[in-house]
Design a protein around this motif. Structure first.
Motif, PDB file in Angstrom:
ATOM      1  N   ALA A   9       0.868  -1.185   0.000  1.00 40.28           N
ATOM      2  CA  ALA A   9       0.000   0.000   0.000  1.00 40.28           C
ATOM      3  C   ALA A   9       0.897   1.225   0.000  1.00 40.28           C
ATOM      4  O   ALA A   9       1.756   1.380   0.864  1.00 40.28           O
ATOM      5  CB  ALA A   9      -0.902  -0.012   1.215  1.00 40.28           C
ATOM      6  N   PHE A  11       1.044   5.468  -0.346  1.00 43.79           N
ATOM      7  CA  PHE A  11       0.291   6.711  -0.235  1.00 43.79           C
ATOM      8  C   PHE A  11       1.231   7.876  -0.528  1.00 43.79           C
ATOM      9  O   PHE A  11       2.207   8.086   0.177  1.00 43.79           O
ATOM     10  CB  PHE A  11      -0.305   6.856   1.168  1.00 43.79           C
ATOM     11  CG  PHE A  11      -1.190   5.711   1.555  1.00 43.79           C
ATOM     12  CD1 PHE A  11      -2.534   5.717   1.222  1.00 43.79           C
ATOM     13  CD2 PHE A  11      -0.670   4.615   2.221  1.00 43.79           C
ATOM     14  CE1 PHE A  11      -3.350   4.653   1.570  1.00 43.79           C
ATOM     15  CE2 PHE A  11      -1.473   3.552   2.579  1.00 43.79           C
ATOM     16  CZ  PHE A  11      -2.823   3.572   2.253  1.00 43.79           C
ATOM     17  N   ASP A  12       0.927   8.634  -1.566  1.00 39.83           N
ATOM     18  CA  ASP A  12       1.757   9.762  -1.971  1.00 39.83           C
ATOM     19  C   ASP A  12       1.163  11.068  -1.455  1.00 39.83           C
ATOM     20  O   ASP A  12      -0.051  11.210  -1.365  1.00 39.83           O
ATOM     21  CB  ASP A  12       1.877   9.810  -3.500  1.00 39.83           C
ATOM     22  CG  ASP A  12       3.314   9.777  -3.971  1.00 39.83           C
ATOM     23  OD1 ASP A  12       4.202  10.052  -3.164  1.00 39.83           O
ATOM     24  OD2 ASP A  12       3.538   9.475  -5.150  1.00 39.83           O
ATOM     25  N   THR A  14       0.311  15.275  -0.900  1.00 40.53           N
ATOM     26  CA  THR A  14      -0.448  16.301  -1.622  1.00 40.53           C
ATOM     27  C   THR A  14       0.435  17.006  -2.639  1.00 40.53           C
ATOM     28  O   THR A  14       1.483  17.537  -2.299  1.00 40.53           O
ATOM     29  CB  THR A  14      -0.998  17.336  -0.617  1.00 40.53           C
ATOM     30  OG1 THR A  14      -1.793  16.643   0.331  1.00 40.53           O
ATOM     31  CG2 THR A  14      -1.829  18.385  -1.309  1.00 40.53           C
ATOM     32  N   HIS A  17       2.851  13.503  -6.465  1.00 35.47           N
ATOM     33  CA  HIS A  17       2.477  12.125  -6.751  1.00 35.47           C
ATOM     34  C   HIS A  17       2.749  11.803  -8.214  1.00 35.47           C
ATOM     35  O   HIS A  17       3.108  12.677  -9.002  1.00 35.47           O
ATOM     36  CB  HIS A  17       1.014  11.864  -6.386  1.00 35.47           C
ATOM     37  CG  HIS A  17       0.054  12.850  -6.970  1.00 35.47           C
ATOM     38  ND1 HIS A  17      -0.315  12.842  -8.285  1.00 35.47           N
ATOM     39  CD2 HIS A  17      -0.595  13.890  -6.403  1.00 35.47           C
ATOM     40  CE1 HIS A  17      -1.158  13.817  -8.517  1.00 35.47           C
ATOM     41  NE2 HIS A  17      -1.343  14.474  -7.390  1.00 35.47           N
ATOM     42  N   TYR A  36       6.411   2.077  -5.475  1.00 36.02           N
ATOM     43  CA  TYR A  36       5.272   1.395  -6.099  1.00 36.02           C
ATOM     44  C   TYR A  36       5.718   0.666  -7.364  1.00 36.02           C
ATOM     45  O   TYR A  36       5.388  -0.490  -7.575  1.00 36.02           O
ATOM     46  CB  TYR A  36       4.177   2.409  -6.424  1.00 36.02           C
ATOM     47  CG  TYR A  36       3.030   1.811  -7.200  1.00 36.02           C
ATOM     48  CD1 TYR A  36       2.033   1.098  -6.550  1.00 36.02           C
ATOM     49  CD2 TYR A  36       2.940   1.964  -8.582  1.00 36.02           C
ATOM     50  CE1 TYR A  36       0.984   0.542  -7.248  1.00 36.02           C
ATOM     51  CE2 TYR A  36       1.890   1.413  -9.290  1.00 36.02           C
ATOM     52  CZ  TYR A  36       0.914   0.709  -8.614  1.00 36.02           C
ATOM     53  OH  TYR A  36      -0.128   0.146  -9.322  1.00 36.02           O
ATOM     54  N   TYR A  46      -1.891   2.024  -5.079  1.00 31.72           N
ATOM     55  CA  TYR A  46      -1.277   3.344  -5.062  1.00 31.72           C
ATOM     56  C   TYR A  46      -2.385   4.373  -4.911  1.00 31.72           C
ATOM     57  O   TYR A  46      -3.322   4.413  -5.711  1.00 31.72           O
ATOM     58  CB  TYR A  46      -0.516   3.590  -6.378  1.00 31.72           C
ATOM     59  CG  TYR A  46       0.117   4.954  -6.440  1.00 31.72           C
ATOM     60  CD1 TYR A  46       1.384   5.184  -5.919  1.00 31.72           C
ATOM     61  CD2 TYR A  46      -0.554   6.028  -6.997  1.00 31.72           C
ATOM     62  CE1 TYR A  46       1.965   6.424  -5.979  1.00 31.72           C
ATOM     63  CE2 TYR A  46       0.019   7.281  -7.060  1.00 31.72           C
ATOM     64  CZ  TYR A  46       1.275   7.477  -6.547  1.00 31.72           C
ATOM     65  OH  TYR A  46       1.858   8.712  -6.585  1.00 31.72           O
ATOM     66  N   LEU A  47      -2.295   5.169  -3.857  1.00 33.15           N
ATOM     67  CA  LEU A  47      -3.289   6.218  -3.623  1.00 33.15           C
ATOM     68  C   LEU A  47      -2.579   7.555  -3.558  1.00 33.15           C
ATOM     69  O   LEU A  47      -1.592   7.706  -2.858  1.00 33.15           O
ATOM     70  CB  LEU A  47      -4.031   5.947  -2.316  1.00 33.15           C
ATOM     71  CG  LEU A  47      -4.805   4.649  -2.252  1.00 33.15           C
ATOM     72  CD1 LEU A  47      -5.339   4.416  -0.851  1.00 33.15           C
ATOM     73  CD2 LEU A  47      -5.950   4.653  -3.254  1.00 33.15           C
ATOM     74  N   GLN A  48      -3.104   8.493  -4.314  1.00 38.10           N
ATOM     75  CA  GLN A  48      -2.515   9.830  -4.279  1.00 38.10           C
ATOM     76  C   GLN A  48      -3.422  10.749  -3.464  1.00 38.10           C
ATOM     77  O   GLN A  48      -4.636  10.570  -3.429  1.00 38.10           O
ATOM     78  CB  GLN A  48      -2.339  10.396  -5.677  1.00 38.10           C
ATOM     79  CG  GLN A  48      -3.649  10.658  -6.409  1.00 38.10           C
ATOM     80  CD  GLN A  48      -3.425  11.017  -7.851  1.00 38.10           C
ATOM     81  OE1 GLN A  48      -2.522  10.492  -8.490  1.00 38.10           O
ATOM     82  NE2 GLN A  48      -4.253  11.867  -8.381  1.00 38.10           N
ATOM     83  N   ALA A  49      -2.806  11.725  -2.810  1.00 39.49           N
ATOM     84  CA  ALA A  49      -3.555  12.686  -2.024  1.00 39.49           C
ATOM     85  C   ALA A  49      -4.237  13.681  -2.966  1.00 39.49           C
ATOM     86  O   ALA A  49      -3.901  13.791  -4.139  1.00 39.49           O
ATOM     87  CB  ALA A  49      -2.632  13.417  -1.067  1.00 39.49           C
TER      88      ALA A  49
END
Length: 51
Positions: A9, A11-12, A14, A17, A36, A46-49
């Motif tokens: 998991a 998380f990038d 704000t 990304h 990633y 992969y989740l971006q802010a």
């Protein structure tokens, strides 16, 4: 014996990304984006802010 499930998991932050890095197009990529891309596991997320 139980099977081990590996999940990556990522998380990038704000404004910093992978998608922004593609738009900037200066060859840079965030460290989280690099992790990633390098992750070998089958299940990765992969989740971006928000910008």
């Amino acid at each position: 014996m139980s099977d081990i499930k590996r999940i990556g998991a990522f998380f990038d932050g704000t404004g910093n990304h992978k998608e922004n890095d593609k738009e900037i197009n200066d060859g840079s990529i965030s460290n989280i984006g690099k992790l990633y891309n390098a992750y070998i596991g089958v299940d990765k997320f992969y989740l971006q802010a928000l910008n």
